[in-house]
Every structure is written in structure tokens, then in C-alpha cells.
Design a protein around this motif. Structure first.
Motif, PDB file in Angstrom:
ATOM      1  N   ASP A 172      83.909 -37.409  64.821  1.00  0.00           N
ATOM      2  CA  ASP A 172      84.535 -37.282  66.124  1.00  0.00           C
ATOM      3  C   ASP A 172      85.463 -38.476  66.342  1.00  0.00           C
ATOM      4  OD1 ASP A 172      85.159 -37.143  68.830  1.00  0.00           O
ATOM      5  OD2 ASP A 172      83.156 -36.459  69.386  1.00  0.00           O
ATOM      6  N   PRO A 173      86.712 -38.248  66.741  1.00  0.00           N
ATOM      7  CA  PRO A 173      87.632 -39.365  66.938  1.00  0.00           C
ATOM      8  C   PRO A 173      87.127 -40.405  67.943  1.00  0.00           C
ATOM      9  CG  PRO A 173      88.708 -37.263  67.415  1.00  0.00           C
ATOM     10  CD  PRO A 173      87.322 -36.965  67.004  1.00  0.00           C
ATOM     11  N   LYS A 174      86.235 -39.992  68.845  1.00  0.00           N
ATOM     12  CA  LYS A 174      85.676 -40.946  69.811  1.00  0.00           C
ATOM     13  C   LYS A 174      84.888 -42.043  69.114  1.00  0.00           C
ATOM     14  CE  LYS A 174      83.722 -37.679  72.099  1.00  0.00           C
ATOM     15  NZ  LYS A 174      82.924 -36.868  72.988  1.00  0.00           N
ATOM     16  N   THR A 175      84.412 -41.760  67.901  1.00  0.00           N
ATOM     17  CA  THR A 175      83.648 -42.743  67.147  1.00  0.00           C
ATOM     18  C   THR A 175      84.472 -44.000  66.902  1.00  0.00           C
ATOM     19  OG1 THR A 175      82.488 -40.951  66.055  1.00  0.00           O
ATOM     20  CG2 THR A 175      82.320 -43.096  65.034  1.00  0.00           C
ATOM     21  N   ILE A 176      85.741 -43.833  66.623  1.00  0.00           N
ATOM     22  CA  ILE A 176      86.599 -44.986  66.342  1.00  0.00           C
ATOM     23  C   ILE A 176      87.334 -45.435  67.590  1.00  0.00           C
ATOM     24  CG2 ILE A 176      88.556 -45.828  64.983  1.00  0.00           C
ATOM     25  CD1 ILE A 176      87.920 -43.662  62.943  1.00  0.00           C
ATOM     26  N   PHE A 177      87.929 -44.493  68.308  1.00  0.00           N
ATOM     27  CA  PHE A 177      88.846 -44.824  69.390  1.00  0.00           C
ATOM     28  C   PHE A 177      88.156 -44.851  70.749  1.00  0.00           C
ATOM     29  CE2 PHE A 177      91.339 -43.108  65.914  1.00  0.00           C
ATOM     30  CZ  PHE A 177      92.191 -44.174  65.694  1.00  0.00           C
ATOM     31  N   SER A 178      87.245 -45.778  70.848  1.00  0.00           N
ATOM     32  CA  SER A 178      86.569 -46.075  72.109  1.00  0.00           C
ATOM     33  C   SER A 178      86.353 -47.582  72.111  1.00  0.00           C
ATOM     34  CB  SER A 178      85.217 -45.346  72.180  1.00  0.00           C
ATOM     35  OG  SER A 178      84.336 -45.855  71.198  1.00  0.00           O
ATOM     36  N   THR A 179      85.981 -48.096  73.226  1.00  0.00           N
ATOM     37  CA  THR A 179      85.742 -49.543  73.291  1.00  0.00           C
ATOM     38  C   THR A 179      84.645 -49.946  72.321  1.00  0.00           C
ATOM     39  OG1 THR A 179      86.420 -49.508  75.605  1.00  0.00           O
ATOM     40  CG2 THR A 179      85.220 -51.446  74.844  1.00  0.00           C
ATOM     41  N   ILE A 180      83.564 -49.186  72.305  1.00  0.00           N
ATOM     42  CA  ILE A 180      82.457 -49.480  71.373  1.00  0.00           C
ATOM     43  C   ILE A 180      82.908 -49.315  69.929  1.00  0.00           C
ATOM     44  CG2 ILE A 180      80.192 -48.680  70.588  1.00  0.00           C
ATOM     45  CD1 ILE A 180      79.544 -48.143  73.549  1.00  0.00           C
ATOM     46  N   GLY A 181      83.703 -48.266  69.675  1.00  0.00           N
ATOM     47  CA  GLY A 181      84.214 -48.034  68.325  1.00  0.00           C
ATOM     48  C   GLY A 181      85.066 -49.188  67.827  1.00  0.00           C
ATOM     49  N   ILE A 182      85.935 -49.707  68.693  1.00  0.00           N
ATOM     50  CA  ILE A 182      86.777 -50.833  68.298  1.00  0.00           C
ATOM     51  C   ILE A 182      85.914 -52.081  68.068  1.00  0.00           C
ATOM     52  CG2 ILE A 182      88.616 -52.390  69.074  1.00  0.00           C
ATOM     53  CD1 ILE A 182      89.591 -49.608  68.169  1.00  0.00           C
ATOM     54  N   LEU A 183      84.929 -52.291  68.921  1.00  0.00           N
ATOM     55  CA  LEU A 183      84.023 -53.441  68.716  1.00  0.00           C
ATOM     56  C   LEU A 183      83.291 -53.329  67.391  1.00  0.00           C
ATOM     57  CD1 LEU A 183      82.607 -53.966  72.312  1.00  0.00           C
ATOM     58  CD2 LEU A 183      84.223 -55.433  71.080  1.00  0.00           C
ATOM     59  N   LYS A 184      82.786 -52.115  67.080  1.00  0.00           N
ATOM     60  CA  LYS A 184      82.121 -51.914  65.784  1.00  0.00           C
ATOM     61  C   LYS A 184      83.096 -52.183  64.644  1.00  0.00           C
ATOM     62  CE  LYS A 184      78.513 -48.510  66.678  1.00  0.00           C
ATOM     63  NZ  LYS A 184      78.114 -47.117  66.384  1.00  0.00           N
ATOM     64  N   ALA A 185      84.341 -51.736  64.818  1.00  0.00           N
ATOM     65  CA  ALA A 185      85.345 -51.947  63.780  1.00  0.00           C
ATOM     66  C   ALA A 185      85.579 -53.430  63.515  1.00  0.00           C
ATOM     67  CB  ALA A 185      86.659 -51.267  64.178  1.00  0.00           C
ATOM     68  N   LEU A 186      85.482 -54.234  64.545  1.00  0.00           N
ATOM     69  CA  LEU A 186      85.661 -55.672  64.376  1.00  0.00           C
ATOM     70  C   LEU A 186      84.471 -56.325  63.688  1.00  0.00           C
ATOM     71  CD1 LEU A 186      87.228 -56.557  67.818  1.00  0.00           C
ATOM     72  CD2 LEU A 186      88.379 -56.558  65.588  1.00  0.00           C
ATOM     73  N   LEU A 187      83.301 -55.753  63.870  1.00  0.00           N
ATOM     74  CA  LEU A 187      82.061 -56.381  63.373  1.00  0.00           C
ATOM     75  C   LEU A 187      81.600 -55.853  62.026  1.00  0.00           C
ATOM     76  CD1 LEU A 187      80.166 -56.463  66.769  1.00  0.00           C
ATOM     77  CD2 LEU A 187      81.372 -58.356  65.657  1.00  0.00           C
ATOM     78  N   PHE A 188      81.866 -54.610  61.718  1.00  0.00           N
ATOM     79  CA  PHE A 188      81.294 -54.005  60.503  1.00  0.00           C
ATOM     80  C   PHE A 188      82.347 -53.736  59.464  1.00  0.00           C
ATOM     81  CE2 PHE A 188      78.404 -52.670  63.944  1.00  0.00           C
ATOM     82  CZ  PHE A 188      77.279 -53.318  63.512  1.00  0.00           C
TER      83      PHE A 188
END
Length: 105
Positions: free
Chosen positions: A89-105
């Protein structure tokens, strides 16, 4: 691009037609309304997420960040692969939580 969604909408149409045929009805007057409502129910959230992704990616710095993280780590790369394959689901990446996860993982 879009083949998966086209196939999904075709499956929805065939399921609705099958339902009408099983009921042995000759009155198809509401079939278009049912089809549109079913499409909206099943696909609306995904298309809203695509629209959000489009807005986020229109900010060059954010697009660069996502590309950088995709090259630097598995999490973002896997999410983008799933986005292209239509398994995520695109919401997985393009959400505030998704962006935070992208920065951390």
C-alpha cells in the motif's frame, strides 16, 4: 503501468455480473451504480495514497531523500519494489510514519 488495477476492476465487474446472472434477473438498471460503489470501496484508499505520494514526491528534496534511502537500505527499497509490484500500500511509504521508518531502517 496500471495493468494490475485494470485487471482488478475487470474482476470486480465480472463478480458483479455473475451475481446478477445467478439471481437470474433481467433488470440490470442498478449495475453501474453497484460497480462504481464497489470500485470506490476497494480502490479509493489506494488512489488517495497515490495522490499523496505524488504531492510528497513533487518536493525534490523529499524525492532525493527517498531515493538515497532506497540505495542505502533494504527497507525503503523493498517498499518501493512492493509499490511498483502493487503488493504494498502506498501509505506504507508516503505517510509521516513511513518517512520516519525510511530514515531509520
Amino acid at each position: 503501468e496500471g495493468i494490475g488495477k485494470a485487471m482488478e476492476s475487470g474482476i470486480i465487474a465480472s463478480e458483479i455480473l455473475l451475481k446478477y446472472f445467478k439471481e437470474k434477473t433481467t433488470d440490470f438498471s442498478g449495475i453501474d451504480v453497484l460497480y462504481r460503489a464497489t470500485l470506490r470501496e476497494k480502490m479509493s484508499a489506494r488512489f488517495q495514497a497515490y495522490k499523496k505520494a505524488q504531492r510528497w514526491l513533487s518536493v525534490p528534496m523529499l524525492g532525493d531523500l527517498i531515493c538515497w534511502r532506497a540505495n542505502a537500505g533494504r527497507y525503503v527499497r523493498k517498499q518501493i519494489e512492493g509499490l511498483i509490484e502493487e503488493t504494498v500500500d502506498p501509505k506504507t511509504i508516503f505517510s509521516t510514519i513511513g518517512i520516519l521508518k525510511a530514515l531509520l531502517f
